[in-house]
Design a protein around this motif. Structure first.
Motif, PDB file in Angstrom:
ATOM      1  N   SER A  30      33.780  37.515  34.524  1.00 34.76           N
ATOM      2  CA  SER A  30      33.372  38.919  34.479  1.00 34.76           C
ATOM      3  C   SER A  30      32.107  39.098  33.648  1.00 34.76           C
ATOM      4  N   ASP A  32      29.808  42.567  32.216  1.00 32.76           N
ATOM      5  CA  ASP A  32      29.767  44.030  32.191  1.00 32.76           C
ATOM      6  C   ASP A  32      28.852  44.526  31.089  1.00 32.76           C
ATOM      7  N   THR A  60      30.923  39.248  28.450  1.00 31.04           N
ATOM      8  CA  THR A  60      31.304  38.336  29.521  1.00 31.04           C
ATOM      9  C   THR A  60      32.649  37.740  29.187  1.00 31.04           C
ATOM     10  N   THR A 185      39.093  47.988  39.847  1.00 27.11           N
ATOM     11  CA  THR A 185      38.386  46.832  40.408  1.00 27.11           C
ATOM     12  C   THR A 185      38.439  46.881  41.922  1.00 27.11           C
ATOM     13  N   TYR A 195      33.630  46.540  39.136  1.00 22.71           N
ATOM     14  CA  TYR A 195      34.686  47.229  38.396  1.00 22.71           C
ATOM     15  C   TYR A 195      34.103  48.169  37.359  1.00 22.71           C
ATOM     16  N   LYS A 229      32.888  41.044  38.932  1.00 24.50           N
ATOM     17  CA  LYS A 229      33.813  39.927  38.753  1.00 24.50           C
ATOM     18  C   LYS A 229      33.568  38.912  39.871  1.00 24.50           C
TER      19      LYS A 229
END
Length: 232
Positions: A30, A32, A60, A185, A195, A229
């Motif tokens: 992931s 973000d 991450t 998600t 997500y 993701k």
């Protein structure tokens, strides 16, 4: 003909695993982040405070599905803040103003436990319980000045009683947090998804010896984190 078409459709969908079907043993990476700017003001004409801030939060993580719903993993977050704080205050016949610049950053290694629940074929609602720890490093400089004033005047004028001073320094404090983070998600392919982290509930602790702790419940959209993701 219709039976053949239906059979072909079912075969294709079963081959794609309906895109979003998470399975035991899968790994998800992931990435973000969130960036925001804000200005807050409180008080009246000559008794007020204002804060202008810029805030960056990126992270991450990598997780492993223990079963089709439960995931465990580790990650690393980075938070960076920059604030300008201005305060002015009148006390009897004295006026004081102060300006403080603060920069801080922290790397937060973490571990988490999450749960995925399917809403539709490609859409999941999931939540994570995350434990983080790091050391917040801060730099600050402060300037303040004061002067006597005449209440009968509509404006403030500096007098011989004027004084000014400044200070600068650094600090480093322990930071520990426990967060419950709800997410949505959406898998748009067999490997990739997008997500949104919807805020959450957080308990944080600064400096173990002083027990300076607090709870925070925040679902404000300006704090939401978005990301991708990758399933491998």
């Amino acid at each position: 003909m219709m039976k053949k078409l239906l059979l072909l459709t079912v075969t294709i969908l079963s081959t794609l695993h309906l895109f979003s079907q998470t399975e035991k043993g899968e790994i998800i990476i992931s990435l973000d982040g969130n960036y925001r700017q804000s200005t807050t003001e409180n008080g009246v004409t000559h008794n007020q405070n204002m804060t202008e801030g810029k805030y960056l939060d990126i992270g991450t993580s990598i997780g492993y599905f223990i079963n089709s719903r439960l995931i465990a993993g580790i990650g690393l977050d980075y938070n960076w803040d920059k604030e300008v704080r201005e305060n002015s205050l009148m006390i009897n016949s004295y006026y004081q103003t102060e300006v403080t610049n603060v920069k801080s950053n922290v790397f937060l290694p973490n571990m988490y436990l999450g749960y995925y629940y399917p809403i539709t074929t490609n859409l999941y609602i999931n939540a994570s319980l995350k434990f983080s720890y790091g050391k917040i490093k801060s730099e600050y400089d402060t300037f303040w000045a004061g002067s006597a004033y005449n209440p009968s005047n509509t404006s403030i004028e500096l007098t011989d009683d004027y004084s000014a001073s400044g200070q600068e320094g650094t600090s480093k404090v322990d930071f520990f947090s426990v967060d419950i983070i709800p997410e949505l998600t959406y898998f748009f392919s067999s490997r990739f998804s997008i997500y949104v982290g919807l805020g959450g509930v957080s308990y944080s602790l600064l400096e173990w010896d002083t027990d300076n702790s607090s709870w925070n419940v925040n679902f404000n959209p300006s704090y939401w984190k978005t990301g991708i993701k990758i399933r491998i």
